[in-house]
Design an enzyme around this catalytic site. Structure first.
Site, mmCIF file in Angstrom:
data_model
loop_
_atom_site.group_PDB
_atom_site.id
_atom_site.type_symbol
_atom_site.label_atom_id
_atom_site.label_comp_id
_atom_site.label_asym_id
_atom_site.label_seq_id
_atom_site.Cartn_x
_atom_site.Cartn_y
_atom_site.Cartn_z
ATOM 1 N N ILE A 177 0.882 -1.285 0.062
ATOM 2 C CA ILE A 177 -0.053 -0.199 -0.134
ATOM 3 C C ILE A 177 0.742 1.307 0.068
ATOM 4 O O ILE A 177 0.284 2.391 -0.034
ATOM 5 C CB ILE A 177 -0.908 0.096 1.188
ATOM 6 C CG1 ILE A 177 -0.135 -0.202 2.481
ATOM 7 C CG2 ILE A 177 -2.064 -1.052 1.034
ATOM 8 C CD1 ILE A 177 -1.106 -0.321 3.599
ATOM 9 N N GLY A 178 2.189 1.005 -0.201
ATOM 10 C CA GLY A 178 2.890 2.188 -0.114
ATOM 11 C C GLY A 178 4.548 2.041 -0.244
ATOM 12 O O GLY A 178 4.707 0.915 0.373
ATOM 13 N N GLU A 179 5.187 2.800 -0.544
ATOM 14 C CA GLU A 179 6.795 2.663 -0.563
ATOM 15 C C GLU A 179 7.343 4.158 -0.202
ATOM 16 O O GLU A 179 7.053 5.160 -0.784
ATOM 17 C CB GLU A 179 7.041 2.606 -2.198
ATOM 18 C CG GLU A 179 8.800 2.379 -2.363
ATOM 19 C CD GLU A 179 9.198 0.997 -1.678
ATOM 20 O OE1 GLU A 179 10.243 1.236 -1.187
ATOM 21 O OE2 GLU A 179 8.475 0.103 -2.023
ATOM 22 N N GLY A 219 10.598 6.205 2.198
ATOM 23 C CA GLY A 219 12.278 6.350 2.416
ATOM 24 C C GLY A 219 12.672 5.425 3.251
ATOM 25 O O GLY A 219 13.977 5.023 3.123
ATOM 26 N N GLY A 245 11.416 2.231 3.588
ATOM 27 C CA GLY A 245 10.790 0.939 3.117
ATOM 28 C C GLY A 245 9.567 0.927 2.579
ATOM 29 O O GLY A 245 8.469 2.035 2.951
ATOM 30 N N PRO A 246 9.037 -0.448 2.138
ATOM 31 C CA PRO A 246 7.498 -0.640 1.528
ATOM 32 C C PRO A 246 6.744 -0.810 3.106
ATOM 33 O O PRO A 246 7.167 -1.123 3.816
ATOM 34 C CB PRO A 246 7.940 -1.683 0.688
ATOM 35 C CG PRO A 246 8.908 -2.626 1.209
ATOM 36 C CD PRO A 246 9.976 -1.382 1.709
ATOM 37 N N LYS A 276 5.268 -1.939 7.979
ATOM 38 C CA LYS A 276 6.306 -1.318 7.296
ATOM 39 C C LYS A 276 7.804 -2.222 7.385
ATOM 40 O O LYS A 276 8.117 -2.597 8.495
ATOM 41 C CB LYS A 276 6.755 0.201 7.980
ATOM 42 C CG LYS A 276 7.905 0.696 7.253
ATOM 43 C CD LYS A 276 8.434 2.175 7.610
ATOM 44 C CE LYS A 276 7.338 3.140 6.865
ATOM 45 N NZ LYS A 276 7.596 3.252 5.550
ATOM 46 N N ASP A 328 9.394 15.462 8.067
ATOM 47 C CA ASP A 328 8.923 15.155 6.863
ATOM 48 C C ASP A 328 7.332 15.319 6.836
ATOM 49 O O ASP A 328 6.565 14.325 6.308
ATOM 50 C CB ASP A 328 9.440 13.847 6.268
ATOM 51 C CG ASP A 328 9.260 13.598 4.684
ATOM 52 O OD1 ASP A 328 9.094 14.679 4.030
ATOM 53 O OD2 ASP A 328 9.173 12.530 4.282
#
Length: 363
Positions: A38-40, A42, A44-45, A60, A158
């Site tokens: 569902i995401g990638e 900085g 990790g996936p 994560k 971030d």
């Protein structure tokens, strides 16, 4: 044997961290099936998983390049898990097995604020004015907690719409707040590694690596601007001469026409007074001078109308704009200094953080 030591350490320290076996995580994510990704970001996936009891989780998978040893990792995770706030994504626990470093978080149904505001047409959510205002206040409260109330006093580094997640009721929760701490090299306001996203990074941090909580305040100002406008700061260019939405906002502020920024999709269904308040606060937070930006606790009070909005001390001129453009230029030319950059679908240099469909360097 090694795993027993870590579980024992977690219990001995009375940390609010659960421990998950790799077998549990693999079963929950169908062995990290790409369909569950569902995401990638900085770090990790991220995968969606379902535990044996039916509860949904977000996993994560941290990069194996981490400089920390497993023992330090466990201690840091334990501290971070103790940070409980309604506007922070909840960390359930971790898994350390072999080379795998995994974090297990609560799963949030409505994805990221970025996707809700300016994702693909079939991904966007119809956020009314009251919801947008509530989300803005909730993000501010989460940051105020990290900066001023929590034991660790974390600078996120971030903050952006992709790192704000929305639950079933569209309540906002900041993600990735602990990974800034995990990735910390030394306890100082000077950072040797620039970690952030172009378009959200405060100029003094992007150009000189000078990091304080005021860098987060700047980033929050950008997010507030995006919430009101429904536009991405980095992807929306009203006119060719403007690099960011923020620069267009400065022009409209000088013309005393800031309400032109309000998302046209809202029609007339919003409070002009509340919209002006949010926009004024957004621009106050992006003051070129970090010392003139308000603390996040003051931002919360201003958003809630409990205290008047602080007067802007510095007028932005050509020099301020040049400083922002120079920061952008430096970052674009030297991608080696980046640990996280702008979204993959925008035309920005490639780094270690990309805006996935659900989460960036977040969970």
């Amino acid at each position: 044997m090694m795993m027993i030591i870590y579980v024992t350490e977690l219990r001995a320290l009375e940390l609010q961290t659960g421990y998950y076996s790799l077998r549990q995580i693999k079963a929950a994510t169908h062995n990290f099936d790409p369909a569950n990704k569902i995401g990638e970001g900085g770090f990790g996936p991220v995968y969606k998983g379902v535990l044996s009891d039916g509860s949904e989780i977000a996993v994560k998978q941290l990069s194996s390049k981490s400089k920390q040893g497993n023992r330090e990792f466990v201690t840091e995770i334990g501290m971070i898990s103790a940070l409980q706030h309604p506007n922070l994504v909840k960390l359930y626990g971790c898994c350390i097995e072999g080379k795998e470093l995994l974090l297990v978080y609560e799963y949030l149904e409505n994805n990221s604020l970025a996707r809700a505001l300016f994702g693909k047409e079939n991904q966007r959510l119809n956020l009314d004015w009251a919801t947008r205002q509530r989300i803005c206040i909730q993000v501010a409260r989460g940051l105020a907690y990290l900066h001023e109330e929590s034991r660790l006093k974390i600078v996120h580094r971030d903050i952006k719409a992709t790192n704000v997640l929305l639950d079933k009721e569209l309540n906002a929760k900041i993600s990735d707040f602990g990974l800034a701490k995990l990735d910390e090299e030394e306890n100082t306001h000077i950072s040797t590694r620039i970690a952030g996203t172009i378009g959200y990074m405060a100029p003094e941090y992007a150009m000189r690596g000078y990091l304080t909580d005021k860098a987060d305040v700047y980033s929050f100002g950008i997010v507030a601007l995006e919430i009101v406008s429904g536009k991405s700061n980095t992807n929306y260019r009203p006119k060719e001469e403007f690099v960011y939405l923020l620069d267009w906002a400065y022009v409209l502020q000088e013309q005393e026409n800031l309400l032109e920024l309000v998302d046209p999709g809202l029609g007339s269904n919003y409070s002009k007074k509340e919209a002006m308040r949010m926009l004024d606060i957004a621009l106050l937070c992006t003051n070129p001078s970090p010392t003139l930006r308000p603390a996040m606790s003051a931002v919360v009070s201003m958003l809630e109308g409990k205290i008047p909005i602080q007067k802007q001390v510095v007028k932005r001129g050509a020099m301020d704009a040049d400083m922002r453009f120079r920061a952008f230029e430096l970052l674009s030319q030297d991608s080696q200094t980046l640990t996280s950059i702008a979204s993959a679908d925008s035309q920005r240099p490639t780094g270690t953080s990309t805006d996935g469909p659900w989460v960036d360097s977040s969970v």
